[in-house]
Write an enzyme that holds these catalytic residues in place. Sequence first.
Site, PDB file in Angstrom:
ATOM      1  N   CYS A  96       6.333  -2.260  -7.882  1.00 44.70           N
ATOM      2  CA  CYS A  96       6.025  -3.602  -6.957  1.00 44.70           C
ATOM      3  C   CYS A  96       4.995  -4.573  -7.085  1.00 44.70           C
ATOM      4  O   CYS A  96       4.027  -4.671  -6.414  1.00 44.70           O
ATOM      5  CB  CYS A  96       5.744  -2.070  -5.435  1.00 44.70           C
ATOM      6  SG  CYS A  96       6.910  -0.569  -4.963  1.00 44.70           S
ATOM      7  N   GLU A 132      -7.301   3.771  -2.600  1.00 38.79           N
ATOM      8  CA  GLU A 132      -8.114   2.446  -3.057  1.00 38.79           C
ATOM      9  C   GLU A 132      -9.121   2.550  -2.148  1.00 38.79           C
ATOM     10  O   GLU A 132      -9.856   1.229  -2.564  1.00 38.79           O
ATOM     11  CB  GLU A 132      -6.248   1.480  -1.910  1.00 38.79           C
ATOM     12  CG  GLU A 132      -6.767  -0.396  -2.487  1.00 38.79           C
ATOM     13  CD  GLU A 132      -5.993  -1.242  -1.856  1.00 38.79           C
ATOM     14  OE1 GLU A 132      -4.672  -0.145  -1.234  1.00 38.79           O
ATOM     15  OE2 GLU A 132      -5.319  -2.201  -2.029  1.00 38.79           O
ATOM     16  N   LYS A 161       1.587  -5.300   4.409  1.00 41.76           N
ATOM     17  CA  LYS A 161       2.889  -4.656   4.968  1.00 41.76           C
ATOM     18  C   LYS A 161       3.839  -4.410   6.041  1.00 41.76           C
ATOM     19  O   LYS A 161       4.608  -3.826   6.281  1.00 41.76           O
ATOM     20  CB  LYS A 161       2.609  -3.338   3.546  1.00 41.76           C
ATOM     21  CG  LYS A 161       2.668  -4.077   2.305  1.00 41.76           C
ATOM     22  CD  LYS A 161       2.809  -2.920   1.148  1.00 41.76           C
ATOM     23  CE  LYS A 161       2.981  -3.243  -0.273  1.00 41.76           C
ATOM     24  NZ  LYS A 161       2.012  -4.118  -0.889  1.00 41.76           N
ATOM     25  N   PHE A 187       4.661   2.210  -9.028  1.00 45.50           N
ATOM     26  CA  PHE A 187       5.336   3.759  -9.334  1.00 45.50           C
ATOM     27  C   PHE A 187       4.896   3.133 -10.954  1.00 45.50           C
ATOM     28  O   PHE A 187       5.648   1.770 -11.497  1.00 45.50           O
ATOM     29  CB  PHE A 187       6.287   3.910  -8.606  1.00 45.50           C
ATOM     30  CG  PHE A 187       6.417   4.845  -7.711  1.00 45.50           C
ATOM     31  CD1 PHE A 187       5.605   4.696  -6.729  1.00 45.50           C
ATOM     32  CD2 PHE A 187       7.962   5.340  -7.259  1.00 45.50           C
ATOM     33  CE1 PHE A 187       5.361   5.735  -5.726  1.00 45.50           C
ATOM     34  CE2 PHE A 187       8.246   5.856  -6.401  1.00 45.50           C
ATOM     35  CZ  PHE A 187       7.029   6.180  -5.485  1.00 45.50           C
ATOM     36  N   HIS A 190       7.051  -3.505   2.780  1.00 43.92           N
ATOM     37  CA  HIS A 190       7.112  -3.412   1.638  1.00 43.92           C
ATOM     38  C   HIS A 190       8.164  -4.533   0.296  1.00 43.92           C
ATOM     39  O   HIS A 190       9.140  -3.475   1.252  1.00 43.92           O
ATOM     40  CB  HIS A 190       6.901  -2.202   1.258  1.00 43.92           C
ATOM     41  CG  HIS A 190       6.364  -1.517  -0.251  1.00 43.92           C
ATOM     42  ND1 HIS A 190       5.951  -2.968  -1.148  1.00 43.92           N
ATOM     43  CD2 HIS A 190       5.827  -1.225  -0.790  1.00 43.92           C
ATOM     44  CE1 HIS A 190       5.508  -2.332  -2.144  1.00 43.92           C
ATOM     45  NE2 HIS A 190       5.444  -1.257  -1.969  1.00 43.92           N
ATOM     46  N   HIS A 240      -3.146  -3.147  -1.475  1.00 48.18           N
ATOM     47  CA  HIS A 240      -1.828  -2.717  -1.420  1.00 48.18           C
ATOM     48  C   HIS A 240      -1.083  -1.746   0.020  1.00 48.18           C
ATOM     49  O   HIS A 240      -0.629  -1.945   0.299  1.00 48.18           O
ATOM     50  CB  HIS A 240      -1.841  -1.768  -2.575  1.00 48.18           C
ATOM     51  CG  HIS A 240      -0.184  -0.871  -3.046  1.00 48.18           C
ATOM     52  ND1 HIS A 240       0.920  -2.211  -2.975  1.00 48.18           N
ATOM     53  CD2 HIS A 240       0.753  -0.207  -3.506  1.00 48.18           C
ATOM     54  CE1 HIS A 240       1.938  -1.368  -3.611  1.00 48.18           C
ATOM     55  NE2 HIS A 240       1.413  -0.196  -3.812  1.00 48.18           N
TER      56      HIS A 240
END
Lengths: 88, 419
Positions: B167, B316, B337, B401, B342, B305
């Site tokens: 991502c 975060e 998002k 990830f 996403h 994010h």
Amino acid sequence: MNNEILGVIADYLDVDVSAVHPEATLEGLGIDSVDFLEILFEIEEKLGMRFKGEYKSFQNELHSIGDVIRLVEQHGQNSLPSPSVEHK
Amino acid sequence: METRLKPDEQKVVVTGIGIVSAIGHHREEFSRNLFAGKTGIRKIQSFDATPFRTQTGAEVSGIDLASYVTHAEFIQFDRLCLLMIAAADEATADAALHLEQDGKDLGVILGTGLGPSSAIEDSVRRVRSGARLRPTTILRMMLSSPAAALCARYQARRESHVHVTACASSAHAIGQAADYIRSGGMDLCLAGGCDAFPSFTLFAAWDAMGIMSPDNEQPSQAVRPFSAGRTGFVIGEGAAALVLESEKRANSRGARIYAELAGCGSCSDTPSLTKPSVEGMVTAMSRGLRNAGLTPDEIGHVNAHGTATQINDNLETRALHQVFGDHARDLQISATKASHGHTMGAAGAVEAVATILALQHGLAPPTLNLREADPECDLNYTAGDAREMNCSAAISNSFAFGGHYVSLLFNRAPAARLT
């Protein structure tokens, strides 16, 4: 069936079907070696038939649209497992 | 605001934007819907998702992708290439590039996370059923196919590659392009990324992990970043492209400038393939600030994010506290998002566009569905409606990830350059 073949080739090339006639040469239509393979694949998919043998084996004997039509006639319309739908 | 560049470094500016997403097929539509608080999250349409825990997604619909390409290209390209072409065509036109001359100088640096999963899945089905594969199948399957397609389309001959870092893919691509331009190694680059909605099997793999929101009854409220009781993200699809060039080049041709790409910070982190860390997030943001020559208190807006997973949003928030100190409470934070889904490998580029538009309009996009914040999430996340802000610099975070962390930093363009 001839019209179907001409239609498949014209669609692939994004040209008017009148440009794709039996006397037209593959070279004259700008069909390169990859297009050649793709067009045979498209014909199999759209006409529900299968050429007997690998596409490459026909490359030296096909020079014009008429040659392609004759090849389809020789190989006949064999039924095939239905192709998958491609997601777009 | 001035980036502190070394004497031999070039300032990097954004002169063109293109985007295709579930909330808009071009920049203006995306912008309108983003700031109006619209969402593109719906029940999945491209396959029957009833076997799955999660049955919602942010798919792109209503765009005629065939109209962008020849018939042969349409049948040979995977959907992610077609989405990328649509976004890139908009960006190059928006930047008023003259590709017949500019192609030789044009780089193409993209990112994708999922790759052409439909091409792979279709091929598996055909091979198993004894059907022949399309002769060009391998070209459709190549992860580099979006860059190859754009290079051929625009005769781009400077340099091209595709980054694959889950991502963070397209954020890495944009950061790499900026580095090249800043160091003088390249003058003009199309940077961004794309991902198509996953195939049935790939979606099943995501579903198996249990990190997507299972709230299927009300799709528009399935994703609730930073809120109490949030349940995860929903996958989206899309593509976004930025035309990046040196300010010198942009000035010499009188180009409109949307923003300055002031810097990029990135790092990798290895404690876990899936669990993010505050350290990784802090390192990426801190390096980005240093790279941009900005101090924390010069940042006014953050495109987080913000995946709406329990762990990301808590960590975060902690990372923002650590990097920004007391100033963290002054930040206008948006987690978009919940609007466009996403978008995986495209997320860095899609959210870079959202960040640039936020700076341009002086408006922070709303974080949807945030009615009651998680007590661990104690910052200003722009709940409710879009919020006006007087902000000259912003940061966009992409944490992936595999421990890939990227932060992109943008400076607002002087108003005179936007016309």
